[in-house]
Design a protein around this motif. Structure first.
Motif, PDB file in Angstrom:
ATOM      1  N   ALA A  79      39.764  39.221  35.831  1.00 48.97           N
ATOM      2  CA  ALA A  79      40.558  39.973  36.801  1.00 48.97           C
ATOM      3  C   ALA A  79      39.616  40.570  37.843  1.00 48.97           C
ATOM      4  N   TYR A  80      40.172  40.942  38.988  1.00 42.89           N
ATOM      5  CA  TYR A  80      39.400  41.608  40.033  1.00 42.89           C
ATOM      6  C   TYR A  80      40.126  42.886  40.402  1.00 42.89           C
ATOM      7  N   SER A  81      39.359  43.973  40.546  1.00 47.03           N
ATOM      8  CA  SER A  81      40.021  45.268  40.644  1.00 47.03           C
ATOM      9  C   SER A  81      39.059  46.344  41.115  1.00 47.03           C
ATOM     10  N   THR A  82      39.624  47.404  41.720  1.00 42.87           N
ATOM     11  CA  THR A  82      38.842  48.593  42.040  1.00 42.87           C
ATOM     12  C   THR A  82      38.866  49.608  40.907  1.00 42.87           C
ATOM     13  N   GLY A  83      39.522  49.293  39.812  1.00 45.23           N
ATOM     14  CA  GLY A  83      39.439  50.195  38.670  1.00 45.23           C
ATOM     15  C   GLY A  83      40.627  50.258  37.750  1.00 45.23           C
ATOM     16  N   ILE A 102      35.765  41.387  34.239  1.00 47.78           N
ATOM     17  CA  ILE A 102      36.363  42.103  35.362  1.00 47.78           C
ATOM     18  C   ILE A 102      35.400  42.124  36.537  1.00 47.78           C
ATOM     19  N   VAL A 103      35.865  41.647  37.691  1.00 48.75           N
ATOM     20  CA  VAL A 103      35.079  41.688  38.916  1.00 48.75           C
ATOM     21  C   VAL A 103      35.405  42.987  39.656  1.00 48.75           C
ATOM     22  N   MET A 104      34.375  43.819  39.833  1.00 51.16           N
ATOM     23  CA  MET A 104      34.537  45.078  40.552  1.00 51.16           C
ATOM     24  C   MET A 104      33.581  45.051  41.748  1.00 51.16           C
ATOM     25  N   SER A 105      33.203  46.208  42.277  1.00 51.66           N
ATOM     26  CA  SER A 105      32.241  46.261  43.375  1.00 51.66           C
ATOM     27  C   SER A 105      31.506  47.595  43.329  1.00 51.66           C
ATOM     28  N   ALA A 121      35.509  45.097  28.049  1.00 51.14           N
ATOM     29  CA  ALA A 121      35.389  44.067  29.078  1.00 51.14           C
ATOM     30  C   ALA A 121      33.955  43.968  29.596  1.00 51.14           C
ATOM     31  N   ARG A 122      33.622  42.805  30.127  1.00 51.26           N
ATOM     32  CA  ARG A 122      32.349  42.595  30.832  1.00 51.26           C
ATOM     33  C   ARG A 122      32.604  42.782  32.316  1.00 51.26           C
ATOM     34  N   VAL A 123      31.823  43.659  32.966  1.00 53.15           N
ATOM     35  CA  VAL A 123      31.998  43.956  34.383  1.00 53.15           C
ATOM     36  C   VAL A 123      30.913  43.252  35.196  1.00 53.15           C
ATOM     37  N   SER A 129      34.966  44.364  48.984  1.00 51.94           N
ATOM     38  CA  SER A 129      36.221  44.046  49.671  1.00 51.94           C
ATOM     39  C   SER A 129      37.105  43.289  48.699  1.00 51.94           C
ATOM     40  N   SER A 130      38.413  43.369  48.901  1.00 56.80           N
ATOM     41  CA  SER A 130      39.340  42.688  48.003  1.00 56.80           C
ATOM     42  C   SER A 130      39.152  41.174  48.064  1.00 56.80           C
ATOM     43  N   ASP A 131      38.839  40.644  49.249  1.00 55.95           N
ATOM     44  CA  ASP A 131      38.614  39.201  49.384  1.00 55.95           C
ATOM     45  C   ASP A 131      37.385  38.757  48.591  1.00 55.95           C
ATOM     46  N   ALA A 132      36.315  39.549  48.646  1.00 56.05           N
ATOM     47  CA  ALA A 132      35.090  39.194  47.929  1.00 56.05           C
ATOM     48  C   ALA A 132      35.303  39.249  46.420  1.00 56.05           C
ATOM     49  N   ARG A 133      36.028  40.248  45.950  1.00 53.81           N
ATOM     50  CA  ARG A 133      36.297  40.358  44.506  1.00 53.81           C
ATOM     51  C   ARG A 133      37.128  39.167  44.033  1.00 53.81           C
ATOM     52  N   ARG A 134      38.127  38.832  44.816  1.00 53.39           N
ATOM     53  CA  ARG A 134      38.970  37.706  44.423  1.00 53.39           C
ATOM     54  C   ARG A 134      38.197  36.394  44.433  1.00 53.39           C
ATOM     55  N   ALA A 135      37.362  36.185  45.436  1.00 56.11           N
ATOM     56  CA  ALA A 135      36.596  34.933  45.521  1.00 56.11           C
ATOM     57  C   ALA A 135      35.671  34.769  44.317  1.00 56.11           C
ATOM     58  N   LEU A 136      35.005  35.841  43.907  1.00 54.75           N
ATOM     59  CA  LEU A 136      34.121  35.745  42.747  1.00 54.75           C
ATOM     60  C   LEU A 136      34.918  35.493  41.473  1.00 54.75           C
ATOM     61  N   ALA A 137      36.074  36.144  41.327  1.00 56.58           N
ATOM     62  CA  ALA A 137      36.913  35.916  40.150  1.00 56.58           C
ATOM     63  C   ALA A 137      37.368  34.457  40.086  1.00 56.58           C
TER      64      ALA A 137
END
Length: 327
Positions: A79-83, A102-105, A121-123, A129-137
């Motif tokens: 998943a990708y998320s700010t928290g 979990i992809v965070m920033s 979870a592994r972070v 940015s939301s686009d960068a988090r989604r792309a990595l996920a």
């Protein structure tokens, strides 16, 4: 609203309610503010900040992961998320026996990273940015065979959040004019709540709320097309700093939401402080934007104003930051 059929059937939201009940997830209270001040209207809050993991996100994550196949459970999820979605997916994955990445920033508050890791979870970090988090996920999903659990643009996630609307439909009296104020980030919360309420209690007014500096939903709603912001704003409402509504959430918002309002940083800070001082609850800035708009409305209009408190994942030390915004 248009005459087009709903993109999210009421039966799907009721199925989510059944699954969440079986999972043991508690129903959240709808509490009235009593602070001694005379105002034309009455204010109630739907206290999603009291749920396990501290936000409404556990609803959608639990419902989505309840449908994992044995193979998906074995491979794990990403998943990708700010928290808040991060913590919810981490817990839901642990509950069903799946691993979670979990992809965070780096701009995410440290307390939310620690809480996510505490659920097992592994972070991993992406650019802020939301686009960068989604792309990595998406890259990790392709490379490692993981199933993506989106934070908002998924009908199962939206249906899970829509169970808030079903609870409100049962709790709110029919005779009293009522407006419900809901935070907007990517739109999963408000589209689910609005779909549930408008298909059960169409007389209730649904208002989305976002910060003045993070106004993509406000502009999209008024222009009738998806508007994306180029980068995250400097708003204190970190949990809802998403620069674009989803492809699924935007049509639902256009169909079921009555209006979208903007609140200032000072209004957000006042709402956070009122929740802490008068209601004895910690509510993070992103979870308090609906409360900010509801407070403004109840000073001007009679009736019942209901704010969905999106989340409470904020260290107590941030209350000083809120006070500083008002100096």
């Amino acid at each position: 609203m248009t005459d087009a059929p709903p993109l999210l059937a009421l039966e799907r939201i009721r199925d989510a309610q059944r699954v969440l009940s079986l999972s043991g997830l508690p129903r959240t209270p709808c509490l009235e503010l009593h602070d001694g001040r005379a105002r034309p209207g009455r204010l109630f809050v739907k206290a999603e900040n009291l749920l396990p993991t501290g936000s409404f996100k556990i609803r959608g994550a639990t419902y989505r992961l309840s449908a994992l196949t044995p193979e998906e459970r074995r491979c794990g999820v990403v998943a990708y998320s700010t928290g808040n979605h991060a913590q919810a997916v981490a817990k839901a994955a642990r509950d069903c026996g799946a691993s979670a990445t979990i992809v965070m920033s780096p701009d995410v508050p440290a307390s939310k990273v620690v809480a996510t890791e505490r659920w097992g979870a592994r972070v991993v970090n992406a650019a802020p940015s939301s686009d960068a988090r989604r792309a990595l996920a998406e890259r990790l999903a392709a490379e490692q065979g993981l199933m993506i659990v989106p934070p908002y643009d998924d009908l199962a996630i939206i249906a899970g959040q829509g169970t808030i609307g079903l609870e409100l439909a049962e709790d709110l009296p029919i005779a009293t004019p009522t407006s419900v104020y809901v935070p907007i980030g990517g739109g999963g919360l408000i589209s689910g709540v609005a779909a549930a309420l408008k298909q059960t209690r169409p007389e209730i007014r649904i208002v989305g709320v976002e910060p003045e500096s993070e106004n993509d939903a406000f502009r999209s709603f008024r222009e009738g097309r998806l508007v994306a912001l180029p980068a995250p704003s400097g708003s204190v409402a970190d949990a809802i700093k998403v620069q674009r509504l989803g492809n699924l959430t935007f049509p639902l918002i256009r169909r079921f939401v009555d209006d979208i309002e903007l609140v200032s940083e000072a209004e957000i800070a006042r709402a956070v402080l009122l929740a802490a001082e008068d209601m004895k609850m910690i509510v993070e800035p992103g979870g308090a934007v609906g409360l900010a708009a509801a407070l403004r409305a109840m000073k001007a209009r009679d009736g019942r104003h209901v704010a969905v408190l999106g989340g409470g994942n904020m260290p107590v030390s941030r209350l000083d930051e809120m006070r500083a915004l008002l100096r």
